[in-house]
Design a protein around this motif. Structure first.
Motif, PDB file in Angstrom:
ATOM      1  N   ALA A 132       0.856  -1.194   0.000  1.00 26.35           N
ATOM      2  CA  ALA A 132       0.000   0.000   0.000  1.00 26.35           C
ATOM      3  C   ALA A 132       0.889   1.241   0.000  1.00 26.35           C
ATOM      4  O   ALA A 132       1.773   1.373   0.855  1.00 26.35           O
ATOM      5  N   PHE A 133       0.672   2.133  -0.955  1.00 25.26           N
ATOM      6  CA  PHE A 133       1.449   3.378  -1.057  1.00 25.26           C
ATOM      7  C   PHE A 133       0.657   4.465  -0.327  1.00 25.26           C
ATOM      8  O   PHE A 133      -0.470   4.790  -0.721  1.00 25.26           O
ATOM      9  N   VAL A 134       1.249   4.997   0.731  1.00 24.75           N
ATOM     10  CA  VAL A 134       0.506   5.948   1.579  1.00 24.75           C
ATOM     11  C   VAL A 134       1.379   7.156   1.922  1.00 24.75           C
ATOM     12  O   VAL A 134       2.604   7.044   1.985  1.00 24.75           O
ATOM     13  N   THR A 191       4.995   9.997  -1.689  1.00 27.18           N
ATOM     14  CA  THR A 191       4.007  10.866  -2.341  1.00 27.18           C
ATOM     15  C   THR A 191       4.234  10.820  -3.850  1.00 27.18           C
ATOM     16  O   THR A 191       5.323  10.449  -4.310  1.00 27.18           O
ATOM     17  N   PHE A 192       3.234  11.235  -4.601  1.00 25.30           N
ATOM     18  CA  PHE A 192       3.368  11.268  -6.058  1.00 25.30           C
ATOM     19  C   PHE A 192       4.401  12.303  -6.501  1.00 25.30           C
ATOM     20  O   PHE A 192       4.892  12.254  -7.627  1.00 25.30           O
ATOM     21  N   GLU A 193       4.685  13.261  -5.629  1.00 23.29           N
ATOM     22  CA  GLU A 193       5.660  14.311  -5.988  1.00 23.29           C
ATOM     23  C   GLU A 193       7.089  13.825  -5.791  1.00 23.29           C
ATOM     24  O   GLU A 193       8.026  14.343  -6.402  1.00 23.29           O
ATOM     25  N   ASP A 194       7.286  12.821  -4.928  1.00 23.28           N
ATOM     26  CA  ASP A 194       8.611  12.371  -4.529  1.00 23.28           C
ATOM     27  C   ASP A 194       8.973  11.098  -5.317  1.00 23.28           C
ATOM     28  O   ASP A 194       8.647   9.986  -4.914  1.00 23.28           O
ATOM     29  N   MET A 244       0.584  15.683 -13.677  1.00 26.40           N
ATOM     30  CA  MET A 244       2.017  15.632 -13.339  1.00 26.40           C
ATOM     31  C   MET A 244       2.285  14.533 -12.302  1.00 26.40           C
ATOM     32  O   MET A 244       3.235  13.764 -12.420  1.00 26.40           O
ATOM     33  N   GLN A 245       1.409  14.453 -11.289  1.00 24.03           N
ATOM     34  CA  GLN A 245       1.597  13.430 -10.234  1.00 24.03           C
ATOM     35  C   GLN A 245       1.591  12.028 -10.843  1.00 24.03           C
ATOM     36  O   GLN A 245       2.440  11.192 -10.554  1.00 24.03           O
ATOM     37  N   HIS A 246       0.614  11.791 -11.729  1.00 17.87           N
ATOM     38  CA  HIS A 246       0.486  10.455 -12.298  1.00 17.87           C
ATOM     39  C   HIS A 246       1.562  10.190 -13.350  1.00 17.87           C
ATOM     40  O   HIS A 246       1.990   9.055 -13.540  1.00 17.87           O
TER      41      HIS A 246
END
Ligand code: NAP
Length: 284
Positions: free
Chosen positions: A28-30, A50-53, A79-81
Motif C-alpha cells: 500500500a502506497f501511503v 508521495t506522487f511528488e517524490d 504531473m503526479q500520475h
C-alpha cells in the motif's frame, strides 16, 4: 507484488482489503505512516511516499508487476500520475490499472475528465500494459448530504432532473481487485454503473421511505451552486467541476447502464436502494 496507490482513499483502501481477502500480496502506497497501523496482515506491506517524490515511488515499485493508480482530483494530478508512470515504466512494472471516470475525454468541459483522459493517453503510449476502470458517479457522493438531510430533510445538488446510474464504491473496488488479481484484462476499458438509472428526486423519495420521514431534493442551478461553493472557500476549479459535472455526460449517455460489473463479478451490481439502506444511519 501489487502496488496500490491512494491506499488511504475510499477506493484504494477497499482494493487493498479485497486483494488481501483473495490471499494476494499487496503493498500500500501511503502518505501517512500511521495508515494501516491498526490493520495487521502478513500479506500487507506499507510504502510511505508521495506522487511528488519520485525517489519514494522508485522504492515502492521494487519487485512490483502490477500497479493500481488512483489519486485525488487536483490540477497537479497529470504531473503526479506522470511521475508514477515514468518511474513504473523505468523500473519494470508490467501493467497499470488506472481508476479513471466515465466521461473522461480530452474534449470535456470538466477539468477532471480531461486530466483523466490525458493520463489514459500517456498510458496508452507507454510500454506497459494498461486497463482503465471508468466508474460513473459514486453512490457514496450522496453521503455528503447526510448531515443536511438529518438536520432539515432537504438536500441541494446541481443534478437537474436527469437520471444517472450511480455506482457503489464497494463494487468499483471489487472489480479493481479482481482485474489486478487476474493480471490480464489488457487494453480493456470497463465502464462501471449501477443497475438502474435514477433522478435525484427519486433518490429523495427512496430516502423518505427508508427513513420514515420526508426528504426533498432541491435542484440548484449550476451557477448558483458554483457561487455557493466559492463562498465556502472551495477552489474555483473544484467548484466548477462539482457544479457543472452533468456536462461531462452527453445527453444520450447520462443514464447509460453497463453490464461490466455483472460480467466481471458474476453477480449484479449493488443497486441504489441497497446502498441507501446500508448507509441510512448517515442520513439520520
Ligand atoms: N466521486 C465520484 O463520483 C467519482 C466518479 C468517477 C471517478 N472518480 C475518481 O475517483 C478518484 C478518487 O478516488 P477516491 O474517492 O478513492 O479518492 P479519495 O478517497 O479522495 O482518496 C485519494 C487518495 O489519493 C491519495 N493522494 C492524494 N494526493 C496524493 C499525492 N500527492 N501523493 C500520494 N497520494 C496522494 C490520498 O492520500 P491521503 O489520504 O494522504 O490524502 C488518498 O489515499 C478520482 O480520480 C476521481 O476523479 C470519482
Amino acid at each position: 507484488m501489487i502496488l496500490v496507490t491512494g491506499a488511504t482513499g475510499q477506493i484504494g483502501r477497499l482494493v487493498v482489503k479485497n486483494l488481501l481477502k483473495m490471499d494476494v500480496s499487496v503493498r500500500a502506497f501511503v502518505r501517512n505512516e500511521e495508515a494501516f497501523h491498526d490493520f495487521e496482515d502478513s500479506l500487507l506491506e506499507v510504502a510511505v511516499g508521495t506522487f511528488e517524490d519520485t525517489k519514494s515511488i522508485e522504492k515502492a515499485v521494487e519487485g512490483v508487476e502490477q500497479l493500481f493508480l488512483v489519486g485525488r482530483d487536483h490540477p497537479d494530478q497529470v504531473m503526479q500520475h506522470e511521475n508514477v508512470i515514468e518511474v513504473a515504466e523505468r523500473c519494470g512494472v508490467k501493467h497499470i490499472v488506472k481508476l479513471s471516470a466515465f466521461g473522461a475525454t480530452q474534449e470535456s468541459s470538466i477539468d477532471l475528465m480531461r486530466w483523466h483522459a490525458e493520463t489514459e493517453e500517456r498510458l496508452k503510449n507507454s510500454k506497459m500494459n494498461w486497463t482503465f476502470i471508468r466508474p460513473h458517479l459514486y453512490m457514496h457522493n450522496l453521503l455528503r448530504f447526510g448531515d443536511r438531510v438529518a438536520e432539515s430533510g432537504i438536500f441541494s445538488a446541481p443534478m437537474g432532473s436527469d437520471k444517472f446510474a450511480l455506482v457503489d464504491v464497494r463494487d468499483i473496488a471489487e472489480v479493481s481487485a479482481k482485474v489486478l488479481k487476474d493480471g490480464d484484462h489488457v487494453s480493456n476499458i470497463y465502464t462501471l454503473t449501477g443497475p438502474t438509472a435514477v433522478t435525484y428526486e427519486e433518490i429523495a423519495e427512496q430516502l423518505s421511505e427508508i427513513l420514515g420521514q420526508p426528504v426533498k431534493y432541491n435542484a440548484v442551478p449550476p451557477k448558483e451552486f458554483y457561487e455557493e461553493l466559492l463562498e465556502k472557500g472551495t477552489p474555483s476549479w473544484r467548484a466548477k467541476d462539482l457544479a457543472y459535472i452533468t456536462e461531462a455526460y452527453p445527453d444520450d449517455r447520462k443514464s447509460l447502464i453497463t453490464n461490466d460489473i455483472n460480467t466481471l463479478l458474476n453477480r449484479p451490481a449493488r443497486n441504489i436502494t441497497a446502498f441507501l439502506r446500508d448507509y441510512q444511519a448517515d442520513f439520520r
